[in-house]
Design a protein around this motif. Sequence first.
Motif, PDB file in Angstrom:
ATOM      1  N   LEU A 107      32.997  42.586  51.628  1.00 20.63           N
ATOM      2  CA  LEU A 107      33.141  42.320  50.199  1.00 20.63           C
ATOM      3  C   LEU A 107      34.334  43.092  49.649  1.00 20.63           C
ATOM      4  O   LEU A 107      34.836  44.017  50.283  1.00 20.63           O
ATOM      5  CB  LEU A 107      31.868  42.668  49.431  1.00 20.63           C
ATOM      6  N   THR A 108      34.751  42.681  48.463  1.00 21.58           N
ATOM      7  CA  THR A 108      35.859  43.328  47.777  1.00 21.58           C
ATOM      8  C   THR A 108      35.351  43.896  46.462  1.00 21.58           C
ATOM      9  O   THR A 108      34.672  43.211  45.704  1.00 21.58           O
ATOM     10  CB  THR A 108      36.996  42.332  47.496  1.00 21.58           C
ATOM     11  N   LEU A 109      35.654  45.154  46.206  1.00 22.53           N
ATOM     12  CA  LEU A 109      35.284  45.815  44.960  1.00 22.53           C
ATOM     13  C   LEU A 109      36.538  46.409  44.328  1.00 22.53           C
ATOM     14  O   LEU A 109      37.455  46.842  45.039  1.00 22.53           O
ATOM     15  CB  LEU A 109      34.273  46.931  45.203  1.00 22.53           C
ATOM     16  N   SER A 110      36.579  46.430  43.013  1.00 24.33           N
ATOM     17  CA  SER A 110      37.728  47.028  42.331  1.00 24.33           C
ATOM     18  C   SER A 110      37.279  48.205  41.476  1.00 24.33           C
ATOM     19  O   SER A 110      36.118  48.289  41.074  1.00 24.33           O
ATOM     20  CB  SER A 110      38.459  45.982  41.483  1.00 24.33           C
ATOM     21  N   LEU A 111      38.216  49.105  41.228  1.00 26.12           N
ATOM     22  CA  LEU A 111      37.942  50.315  40.446  1.00 26.12           C
ATOM     23  C   LEU A 111      38.990  50.505  39.368  1.00 26.12           C
ATOM     24  O   LEU A 111      40.175  50.208  39.574  1.00 26.12           O
ATOM     25  CB  LEU A 111      37.965  51.563  41.337  1.00 26.12           C
ATOM     26  N   GLY A 112      38.538  51.020  38.237  1.00 29.21           N
ATOM     27  CA  GLY A 112      39.455  51.541  37.254  1.00 29.21           C
ATOM     28  C   GLY A 112      39.735  52.991  37.617  1.00 29.21           C
ATOM     29  O   GLY A 112      39.596  53.380  38.778  1.00 29.21           O
ATOM     30  N   VAL A 194      44.112  40.293  45.599  1.00 25.16           N
ATOM     31  CA  VAL A 194      42.919  40.951  46.142  1.00 25.16           C
ATOM     32  C   VAL A 194      41.965  41.314  45.005  1.00 25.16           C
ATOM     33  O   VAL A 194      40.751  41.112  45.099  1.00 25.16           O
ATOM     34  CB  VAL A 194      43.306  42.210  46.946  1.00 25.16           C
ATOM     35  N   ALA A 195      42.507  41.841  43.907  1.00 20.79           N
ATOM     36  CA  ALA A 195      41.668  42.247  42.776  1.00 20.79           C
ATOM     37  C   ALA A 195      40.903  41.069  42.189  1.00 20.79           C
ATOM     38  O   ALA A 195      39.749  41.207  41.771  1.00 20.79           O
ATOM     39  CB  ALA A 195      42.533  42.903  41.695  1.00 20.79           C
ATOM     40  N   LEU A 196      41.513  39.910  42.168  1.00 18.65           N
ATOM     41  CA  LEU A 196      40.853  38.730  41.600  1.00 18.65           C
ATOM     42  C   LEU A 196      39.719  38.220  42.497  1.00 18.65           C
ATOM     43  O   LEU A 196      38.902  37.418  42.051  1.00 18.65           O
ATOM     44  CB  LEU A 196      41.882  37.617  41.376  1.00 18.65           C
ATOM     45  N   GLN A 197      39.677  38.688  43.739  1.00 14.35           N
ATOM     46  CA  GLN A 197      38.599  38.290  44.650  1.00 14.35           C
ATOM     47  C   GLN A 197      37.425  39.268  44.614  1.00 14.35           C
ATOM     48  O   GLN A 197      36.422  39.057  45.291  1.00 14.35           O
ATOM     49  CB  GLN A 197      39.142  38.199  46.075  1.00 14.35           C
ATOM     50  N   ALA A 198      37.540  40.330  43.809  1.00 14.52           N
ATOM     51  CA  ALA A 198      36.490  41.347  43.766  1.00 14.52           C
ATOM     52  C   ALA A 198      35.206  40.775  43.177  1.00 14.52           C
ATOM     53  O   ALA A 198      35.230  39.992  42.226  1.00 14.52           O
ATOM     54  CB  ALA A 198      36.952  42.550  42.953  1.00 14.52           C
ATOM     55  N   GLU A 199      34.092  41.192  43.742  1.00 15.06           N
ATOM     56  CA  GLU A 199      32.783  40.765  43.251  1.00 15.06           C
ATOM     57  C   GLU A 199      32.369  41.558  42.017  1.00 15.06           C
ATOM     58  O   GLU A 199      31.689  41.043  41.130  1.00 15.06           O
ATOM     59  CB  GLU A 199      31.743  40.936  44.354  1.00 15.06           C
TER      60      GLU A 199
END
Length: 310
Positions: A107-112, A194-199
């Motif tokens: 999975l892909t996750l993004s962080l601030g 990649v960020a746009l694919q984050a769940e």
Amino acid sequence: MDQAARAAWLSYVGGRTQDEIASQLGVSRPGVQRLLALARQEGLVKVRIDHPIATSMMLSQQIGGRFGLDFCDVVPVDSGSADSSYQYLAVAGAERLERYIERTAPLTLSLGSGRTVRAMVEALSRLDRPQHRFVSLVGNVARDGSSNRYDGIMVLADKTGGERFLLPAPVVAGSVEEKEAMLGQRLFHAVTDVALQAEAAFIGIGRIDRQAPLFQDHFINEGELDELLAMQAVGELLGWPMTQDGDVIDCSITRRVTSLPLELLRDQQLVALAGGREKAPAILAALRGGWLKGLVTDETAARFILDAGS
């Protein structure tokens, strides 16, 4: 790390004193203290309170219902320590983040970024998940070239062995032309994809006042802060300043913000970690704007949100 884990077992499971642990491990008492501190810092020690606090549960349900959130976690307030709130938020946020990290499917996750987001990542246990990807939603450098000290992507990737993707830009570019040049780079597009694919995305919420992190960490200068205050900005998400109603402000600064536009993240589970009276207006603005699907906050901010939002 083995010694830290051993000391943690003896202390928290075995109930041994620090002197007894020192004798068994062959280290000094201060050495034991450092090992226990390392165990907590690296997430080897987890503390779970297996009882719902009635007040926090009530506040959680009221905020979640009023603003249509998937969840809202409200942590208690330590009246004896004004600086402890972010630590409590970090532990609660880590429990939410861990539910994603534990999955075996990639999975892909993004962080601030921000102190609480960084503390949340530090509160996580180490878990081998090289199949996951982690991407930053905000630039990892200030305008003067200094690094963002509260970026958690590197720590999260180190703890899991996952791939890391950093946004190679300042939060606010020096000019519109500079921003357009950055956005046109192939590397910038690759990280954005990649960020746009984050769940899901775990982010902080920034206040807009003289203590604003954007200003204190040199992402904007004093003149730019004055501009935001004059336009009645109360908070920011990923560098995007908002009014009290949660509308993104159109000004010279927003035209130079390099973070992903909030509208592009509408379909993701955007989870914010923020608390305290000073940040409460900014949290309420983010909720009113409908940007969030999850919130981890404290009782002080929760009460403000419910009183002001009624």
